[in-house]
Write a protein that holds these residues in place. Structure first.
Motif, PDB file in Angstrom:
ATOM      1  N   HIS A  93      80.170  34.368  58.813  1.00 55.02           N
ATOM      2  CA  HIS A  93      79.793  35.749  58.506  1.00 55.02           C
ATOM      3  C   HIS A  93      80.891  36.739  58.899  1.00 55.02           C
ATOM      4  O   HIS A  93      81.035  37.779  58.251  1.00 55.02           O
ATOM      5  N   LYS A 111      71.630  42.217  58.916  1.00 52.42           N
ATOM      6  CA  LYS A 111      72.974  41.640  58.996  1.00 52.42           C
ATOM      7  C   LYS A 111      73.992  42.769  58.874  1.00 52.42           C
ATOM      8  O   LYS A 111      73.653  43.888  58.478  1.00 52.42           O
ATOM      9  N   HIS A 112      75.222  42.478  59.182  1.00 49.46           N
ATOM     10  CA  HIS A 112      76.306  43.460  59.192  1.00 49.46           C
ATOM     11  C   HIS A 112      76.451  44.184  57.846  1.00 49.46           C
ATOM     12  O   HIS A 112      76.804  45.358  57.805  1.00 49.46           O
ATOM     13  N   ASP A 113      76.127  43.492  56.769  1.00 50.95           N
ATOM     14  CA  ASP A 113      76.256  44.090  55.432  1.00 50.95           C
ATOM     15  C   ASP A 113      75.061  44.963  55.044  1.00 50.95           C
ATOM     16  O   ASP A 113      74.981  45.459  53.925  1.00 50.95           O
ATOM     17  N   LYS A 149      83.097  36.529  55.855  1.00 52.23           N
ATOM     18  CA  LYS A 149      82.396  36.971  54.649  1.00 52.23           C
ATOM     19  C   LYS A 149      82.081  38.475  54.677  1.00 52.23           C
ATOM     20  O   LYS A 149      82.235  39.160  53.669  1.00 52.23           O
ATOM     21  N   MET A 150      81.653  38.980  55.827  1.00 57.85           N
ATOM     22  CA  MET A 150      81.230  40.373  55.916  1.00 57.85           C
ATOM     23  C   MET A 150      82.287  41.288  56.536  1.00 57.85           C
ATOM     24  O   MET A 150      82.068  42.481  56.680  1.00 57.85           O
TER      25      MET A 150
END
Length: 179
Positions: A127, A16-18, A130-131
């Motif tokens: 997301h 994921k991006h994080d 959030k991210m």
């Protein structure tokens, strides 16, 4: 830069991006590698989710990854016809450990009858906030959805019936040689 050889098995990891690991596919067979792309196949491949759940793919699937496009394509070969699952994702990187990419939630599914659906828009929006996906990432992904839809309409690359036949046949030849 690491280049796996034809017939070699690699691991595929999506993040994921994080930076959190999202999903891992074990033992995907490489069918072709170049400076720009990798074509591989999954067939009854073990998949491990970030929460530890494990499952096995049900049918052969030809995988297409590219260094410049923000999507990858999973061509699922099923008795009722070919389906495509297209992940909007960063271009891949590969090293000795795995082929890796960032999954950006949005997916395009193409059914055997040609119907197309954009999936997981709510998950993408969630997301994105959030991210903290940047405006640049958002623009790149939207542009790549357009490119992907054009490829589907034009039967370009992995959406060509010849692509599926060629690479599935190559997979069958390699597995026969290995047995």
């Amino acid at each position: 830069m690491y280049h796996p050889k034809e017939g070699e098995f690699i691991t595929i990891k999506s993040y994921k991006h994080d930076g959190e690991l999202h999903r891992t596919w074990r033992d995907s067979m490489v069918l072709k590698t170049s400076d720009q792309s990798i074509i591989a196949v999954n067939d009854h491949t073990l998949v491990v989710e970030s929460d530890g759940r494990r499952w096995v793919t049900r049918e052969p699937a030809i995988l297409f990854f590219h260094k410049h496009y923000w999507f990858n394509v999973v061509t699922m070969i099923r008795p009722k016809g070919v389906s495509y699952y297209c992940n909007l994702a960063s271009p891949y990187v590969i090293d000795q450990e795995a082929l890796k990419y960032i999954d950006y939630d949005l997916d395009v599914k193409v059914f055997p009858d040609g119907e197309k659906r954009l999936l997981d828009v709510d998950e993408y929006q969630y997301h994105r906030k959030k991210m903290g996906y940047s405006k640049d990432i958002d623009c790149i992904l939207k542009r790549n959805v357009e490119i992907l839809v054009d490829w589907i309409k034009e039967e370009k690359g992995p959406f060509s019936p010849e692509f599926v036949k060629l690479w599935y046949e190559r997979y069958r030849q390699l597995t026969q040689r290995m047995s």
